[in-house]
Design an enzyme around this catalytic site. Structure first.
Site, PDB file in Angstrom:
ATOM      1  N   GLU A 123       7.113   8.500   3.690  1.00  0.00           N
ATOM      2  CA  GLU A 123       8.258   9.298   4.138  1.00  0.00           C
ATOM      3  C   GLU A 123       7.933  10.794   4.096  1.00  0.00           C
ATOM      4  O   GLU A 123       8.368  11.540   4.972  1.00  0.00           O
ATOM      5  CB  GLU A 123       9.509   8.968   3.316  1.00  0.00           C
ATOM      6  CG  GLU A 123       9.990   7.512   3.433  1.00  0.00           C
ATOM      7  CD  GLU A 123      10.180   7.016   4.865  1.00  0.00           C
ATOM      8  OE1 GLU A 123      10.371   7.827   5.783  1.00  0.00           O
ATOM      9  OE2 GLU A 123      10.114   5.779   5.073  1.00  0.00           O
ATOM     10  N   CYS A 138      -3.851   2.885   6.645  1.00  0.00           N
ATOM     11  CA  CYS A 138      -3.251   4.210   6.460  1.00  0.00           C
ATOM     12  C   CYS A 138      -1.821   4.064   5.950  1.00  0.00           C
ATOM     13  O   CYS A 138      -1.088   3.177   6.382  1.00  0.00           O
ATOM     14  CB  CYS A 138      -3.261   4.944   7.795  1.00  0.00           C
ATOM     15  SG  CYS A 138      -2.435   6.551   7.749  1.00  0.00           S
TER      16      CYS A 138
HETATM   17 ZN    ZN Z   1       7.908   5.497   8.964  1.00  0.00          ZN
HETATM   18 ZN    ZN Z   2      -3.211   7.413   9.759  1.00  0.00          ZN
END
Ligand code: ZN
Ligand code: ZN
Length: 172
Positions: A123, A138
């Protein structure tokens, strides 16, 4: 860069301290603010969850702030969300509700912390202007379920780190 952690109502202290230490390590500075009361007007009685967008907009902030709640959140057509953020803004929110291993019938304090860190990083990544990343390792990869969260790492991939390097100095 300083990250404020803003508990909404009661939030597990161990998780708060863990996040504060990790985020301070990664971004340079982090502080836990005094808890604010949850905005009851953001509760949807028919879905028995809080509306994340409503909570996110309930509290004005002056610095980058990560709101943390133990309540279950939903947004728009999504049955639930782990969190939400203002893209390129200042505010982000995460819910610990579905990150607790107990929610899935297991006990694992380390797993709980790891998940909270991933959702916080995700976030905050949106706050820094990052959109979702196709790299499943990621942290900016979209989590449809807790399995996606558990599979991905807690760091921004090289591509994502590169995109925010002008704004955020990461100490990874
Ligand atoms: Zn998101
Ligand atoms: Zn990424």
């Amino acid at each position: 860069m300083k990250i404020n952690l803003q508990p909404i109502g009661y939030v597990n202290r161990g998780i708060l301290n863990f996040l504060k230490d990790k985020l301070a390590e990664i971004f340079g500075e982090a502080e836990i603010l005094r808890p604010v009361e949850i905005n009851r007007r953001c509760f949807d009685p028919s879905r028995r969850k809080y509306i994340s967008t409503c909570l996110l907009r309930s509290y004005p902030v002056f610095e980058i702030t990560l709101f943390i709640t133990e309540h279950d959140l939903f947004a728009d057509r999504l049955n639930f969300v782990f969190g939400e953020a203002e893209l390129g803004g200042t505010r982000a929110i995460i819910s610990l509700y579905r990150l607790k291993p107990e929610f899935y019938g297991i006990r694992d304090g380390e797993l709980f912390k790891e998940r909270a860190l991933k959702e916080a990083m995700h976030e905050l990544g949106h706050v820094f202007g990052l959109t979702h990343c196709k790299n499943p390792n990621c942290v900016m990869f979209f989590s449809n379920s807790i399995l996606d969260t558990d599979r991905k790492g807690w760091k921004y991939c090289e591509l994502c780190s590169g995109k925010i390097s002008g704004r955020v100095r990461l100490r990874l």
